[in-house]
Design a protein around this motif. Sequence first.
Motif, PDB file in Angstrom:
ATOM      1  N   TYR A 125       5.714 -10.837   9.916  1.00 46.30           N
ATOM      2  CA  TYR A 125       5.547  -9.240  10.479  1.00 46.30           C
ATOM      3  C   TYR A 125       4.703  -8.153   9.137  1.00 46.30           C
ATOM      4  CZ  TYR A 125       5.835  -3.556  10.346  1.00 46.30           C
ATOM      5  OH  TYR A 125       6.271  -2.689  10.308  1.00 46.30           O
ATOM      6  N   TYR A 126       5.580  -9.398   7.489  1.00 48.55           N
ATOM      7  CA  TYR A 126       4.604  -8.223   6.584  1.00 48.55           C
ATOM      8  C   TYR A 126       3.678  -8.309   5.905  1.00 48.55           C
ATOM      9  CZ  TYR A 126       9.033  -5.632   5.937  1.00 48.55           C
ATOM     10  OH  TYR A 126      10.176  -4.598   5.477  1.00 48.55           O
ATOM     11  N   PHE A 127       3.505 -10.156   6.795  1.00 45.91           N
ATOM     12  CA  PHE A 127       2.274 -11.031   6.961  1.00 45.91           C
ATOM     13  C   PHE A 127       1.498  -9.605   7.295  1.00 45.91           C
ATOM     14  CE2 PHE A 127      -0.727 -13.713   8.239  1.00 45.91           C
ATOM     15  CZ  PHE A 127      -1.316 -14.694   6.843  1.00 45.91           C
ATOM     16  N   ILE A 129       0.902  -7.562   8.132  1.00 43.68           N
ATOM     17  CA  ILE A 129       0.470  -5.931   8.010  1.00 43.68           C
ATOM     18  C   ILE A 129       0.397  -5.876   6.328  1.00 43.68           C
ATOM     19  CG2 ILE A 129       2.468  -3.784   6.824  1.00 43.68           C
ATOM     20  CD1 ILE A 129       1.790  -3.844   9.501  1.00 43.68           C
ATOM     21  N   ALA A 130       0.327  -6.946   5.745  1.00 42.97           N
ATOM     22  CA  ALA A 130      -0.848  -7.254   4.453  1.00 42.97           C
ATOM     23  C   ALA A 130      -2.051  -7.616   4.980  1.00 42.97           C
ATOM     24  CB  ALA A 130       0.411  -8.042   4.001  1.00 42.97           C
ATOM     25  N   ALA A 131      -2.345  -8.324   6.132  1.00 42.18           N
ATOM     26  CA  ALA A 131      -4.020  -8.533   6.488  1.00 42.18           C
ATOM     27  C   ALA A 131      -4.689  -6.930   6.273  1.00 42.18           C
ATOM     28  CB  ALA A 131      -3.646  -9.354   7.471  1.00 42.18           C
ATOM     29  N   PHE A 133      -4.742  -4.688   4.833  1.00 43.38           N
ATOM     30  CA  PHE A 133      -5.356  -3.957   3.395  1.00 43.38           C
ATOM     31  C   PHE A 133      -5.939  -5.271   2.699  1.00 43.38           C
ATOM     32  CE2 PHE A 133      -1.349  -2.558   4.319  1.00 43.38           C
ATOM     33  CZ  PHE A 133      -0.899  -0.964   3.615  1.00 43.38           C
ATOM     34  N   VAL A 134      -6.188  -6.442   3.280  1.00 41.27           N
ATOM     35  CA  VAL A 134      -7.730  -7.761   2.876  1.00 41.27           C
ATOM     36  C   VAL A 134      -9.339  -7.229   3.653  1.00 41.27           C
ATOM     37  CG1 VAL A 134      -8.424 -10.262   3.159  1.00 41.27           C
ATOM     38  CG2 VAL A 134      -6.225  -8.931   2.835  1.00 41.27           C
ATOM     39  N   GLY A 168      -2.189  -6.151  13.011  1.00 37.04           N
ATOM     40  CA  GLY A 168      -2.183  -5.902  12.073  1.00 37.04           C
ATOM     41  C   GLY A 168      -1.583  -4.475  12.484  1.00 37.04           C
ATOM     42  N   THR A 169      -2.510  -4.069  12.728  1.00 40.99           N
ATOM     43  CA  THR A 169      -2.766  -2.688  12.968  1.00 40.99           C
ATOM     44  C   THR A 169      -1.516  -2.526  14.693  1.00 40.99           C
ATOM     45  OG1 THR A 169      -4.576  -1.578  12.384  1.00 40.99           O
ATOM     46  CG2 THR A 169      -3.548  -0.376  13.660  1.00 40.99           C
TER      47      THR A 169
END
Length: 292
Positions: A125-127, A129-131, A133-134, A168-169
Amino acid sequence: MTTAMSTLPTEGSANDKPVKYHRDHNINWWLTGLIGVLSLTILVPLYFAIVTALKTPGEAGTFSLPSTWQWQNFIDAANKVNYPKAAMNSAIITLVAVALTLLTNTFVAYAVARNMDKIFFRLLYYFFIAAMFVPFPVIMLPLAKQMGSWHLDNQLGLVILYTVLGLGTNLFIATGFIRSIPISLEEAARIDGASTWRIFWKIIFPLMGPINATLAILTALWAWNDFLMPLIVLTDQTNQTIPLAQYVFSSQFATNYPMAFSSYLMAMAPILIVYIFAQKWVVGGVMRGAVK
């Protein structure tokens, strides 16, 4: 301030008088005025685009209404930009991307939401979500080279990218909503012998109606209006989308502002109409997914 009054009957004897309720509606006029002023940043350019599209080239550049309404500008722009072909390409990519997104992203969100207590799914999940912001320009060139080496520099490749890069979104929005659905519904279905796949499609997916509408509209807006990804992925000119056709058209007719603005309005009109009728689902779905 306005006051609304309503009456409701009360239980008891016939001589009892109805209870009166007063409702006060407070209007924040400062905030309303600020919103009205900020809305001009959209309404003024939109008005300028519409009136310019209906003028002759000699009249372009002013905010005045056209002396004669040049509706022929839209026909000429559609012919020059090959609007039917470009619109069909954009429509195919958008519809398939929306369908594939709803079929895959929601199932991933369901798997993550129901297994957040496990370290693997939490990290997953966090992976994703972090994507979010790339920045896309960071992965733009490697992505284009990879899609070319896989022979996916076509409409199918675009659909896959929209589905994967939007995960991610979509996961962030859908996971919060799924976790608000009582797990007792699934437990009851499992007692009756339903599998995980059947539980999702028969119980969870129908309950995700507002979220599915939100994901569909956000994906459609992105796929229809996107310029950079089709530019670096598509190699066949016959597959170009509306933004790419607009880019080529603008470079050729940069001085013919009425025809250029006519093409812009035609490109914007379909997705704008969809958004106007579906905006309540976008706002409602995002709020449900972010809060719950």
